[in-house]
Design a protein around this motif. Structure first.
Motif, mmCIF file in Angstrom:
data_model
loop_
_atom_site.group_PDB
_atom_site.id
_atom_site.type_symbol
_atom_site.label_atom_id
_atom_site.label_comp_id
_atom_site.label_asym_id
_atom_site.label_seq_id
_atom_site.Cartn_x
_atom_site.Cartn_y
_atom_site.Cartn_z
ATOM 1 N N ARG A 146 0.832 -1.202 0.000
ATOM 2 C CA ARG A 146 0.000 0.000 0.000
ATOM 3 C C ARG A 146 0.866 1.252 0.000
ATOM 4 O O ARG A 146 0.480 2.295 -0.510
ATOM 5 C CB ARG A 146 -0.913 0.049 1.240
ATOM 6 C CG ARG A 146 -2.099 -0.875 1.165
ATOM 7 C CD ARG A 146 -3.154 -0.469 2.166
ATOM 8 N NE ARG A 146 -3.912 0.677 1.672
ATOM 9 C CZ ARG A 146 -3.768 1.911 2.067
ATOM 10 N NH1 ARG A 146 -2.843 2.231 2.955
ATOM 11 N NH2 ARG A 146 -4.514 2.891 1.575
ATOM 12 N N GLY A 180 3.541 1.808 -1.624
ATOM 13 C CA GLY A 180 4.131 2.134 -2.929
ATOM 14 C C GLY A 180 5.616 2.405 -2.791
ATOM 15 O O GLY A 180 6.379 1.586 -2.276
ATOM 16 N N LYS A 198 -11.123 1.470 -1.840
ATOM 17 C CA LYS A 198 -10.104 2.505 -1.976
ATOM 18 C C LYS A 198 -8.939 2.252 -1.028
ATOM 19 O O LYS A 198 -7.796 2.607 -1.329
ATOM 20 C CB LYS A 198 -10.711 3.886 -1.694
ATOM 21 C CG LYS A 198 -11.520 4.440 -2.845
ATOM 22 C CD LYS A 198 -11.744 5.940 -2.808
ATOM 23 C CE LYS A 198 -11.740 6.573 -1.477
ATOM 24 N NZ LYS A 198 -12.082 8.016 -1.515
ATOM 25 N N LYS A 206 -7.032 -1.017 -2.559
ATOM 26 C CA LYS A 206 -6.631 -0.935 -3.961
ATOM 27 C C LYS A 206 -5.151 -0.628 -4.145
ATOM 28 O O LYS A 206 -4.500 -1.235 -5.017
ATOM 29 C CB LYS A 206 -7.481 0.122 -4.672
ATOM 30 C CG LYS A 206 -7.309 0.129 -6.174
ATOM 31 C CD LYS A 206 -8.255 1.128 -6.822
ATOM 32 C CE LYS A 206 -8.074 1.157 -8.335
ATOM 33 N NZ LYS A 206 -9.006 2.121 -8.972
ATOM 34 N N PRO A 207 -4.551 0.284 -3.367
ATOM 35 C CA PRO A 207 -3.117 0.566 -3.556
ATOM 36 C C PRO A 207 -2.219 -0.638 -3.311
ATOM 37 O O PRO A 207 -1.063 -0.645 -3.760
ATOM 38 C CB PRO A 207 -2.834 1.670 -2.529
ATOM 39 C CG PRO A 207 -4.151 2.326 -2.309
ATOM 40 C CD PRO A 207 -5.150 1.224 -2.399
#
Length: 285
Positions: free
Chosen positions: A9, A11, A124, A127-128
């Motif tokens: 999440r 990134g 939401k 999703k990351p």
């Protein structure tokens, strides 16, 4: 697993603090709660009309399901489908019973109506953590989860509830006129909400089959091999969801659930095929 999920999440910032993830999750939850509250206020403002036309529908002799099932009973020659009209006198045993019951209707109704938004907020948040190829496989996830939830809720409201309340209201333990069924408002609301929400969750079976196949927990072969056990489990689930012990209402729950299981097998085949093709591509690359 949790740490891997949080890192994905994050990134580029893989070291994103755990408290930051909790803070973001808190805002997703807060927005969901606000949505429920707004819809609950709207429902509370029209509680009289909603109770008379929606909540009390399954015990109303003029409810559309009673008329449709009578027509279906005439066509199929199954007399059990045509249920006799019932008359239910509910009571509230406490001064605040009706007031608190209105709050129950408002908040549960708010949750049901806000379900698409609630799932969207949940989506939401996770999703990351998904990779690009995983996102392709989850296209229309919000639509399908919402579709099956509302399909199950509608089934519970229009099909299962009328059979359940009709049977329970007319059941007599003895021919002696010493007992009268007079349920409390809380008892009726509790049964109705359990049926609607229970069916809404149960109808998510195909979505669960797809997701579990994608992550490698189950395979279509596994689902086929366990079909006989699934039949027994779904019969038990049908008996649990259906407060009434008559076989007609239990079959009305079991048949859709078994159909959903078969849809789950089909969906699992598709997900398994996609996963195998992906693994082959990774081996060749």
């Amino acid at each position: 697993m949790l740490q891997r999920f949080l890192n994905r999440r994050g990134g580029s910032n893989a070291e994103m603090a755990f408290i930051d993830h909790l803070e973001e999750l808190r805002w997703h939850i807060l927005r969901s709660v606000v949505a429920i509250l707004i819809l609950a206020i709207v429902i509370f403002s029209f509680h009289g009309w909603i109770f008379a036309n929606v909540i009390a529908g399954p015990i109303n002799p003029d409810f559309i399901s009673y008329r449709l099932f009578c027509r279906l009973g005439e066509i199929t020659k199954v007399s059990g489908l045509c249920m006799p009209p019932i008359h239910v006198d509910m009571q509230s045993t406490t001064f605040g019973g009706q007031f608190l019951g209105t709050f129950t209707i408002a908040f549960v109704g708010g949750f049901i109506v806000a379900f698409p938004y609630i799932f969207w907020e949940f989506w939401k948040f996770i999703k990351p953590a998904l990779k690009t190829n995983e996102l392709k496989n989850t296209r229309f996830a919000i639509f399908w989860v919402t579709f099956f939830f509302f399909l199950g809720a509608a089934f519970g409201y229009f099909v299962l509830s009328p059979f359940t309340f009709n049977f329970l209201a007319g059941f007599q333990i003895s021919d002696m006129p010493m007992l009268t069924t007079r349920p409390t408002l809380n008892d009726y609301l509790s049964n109705l909400m359990n049926i609607i929400l229970g069916c809404g969750v149960a109808f998510e079976l195909p979505v669960m089959a797809y997701v579990l196949t994608k992550v490698g927990v189950i395979t279509p072969k596994f689902l086929k091999q366990k079909r006989r056990y699934a039949i027994v489990i779904l019969l038990i689930v049908a008996a649990f969801i259906t407060p009434s012990p008559d076989w007609i209402s239990q079959m009305l729950v079991f048949i859709p659930l078994m159909s959903l299981y078969e849809i789950g097998v089909f969906v699992s085949k598709k997900a398994y095929r996609e996963r195998e093709e992906k693994n082959k591509k990774n081996e060749w690359s």
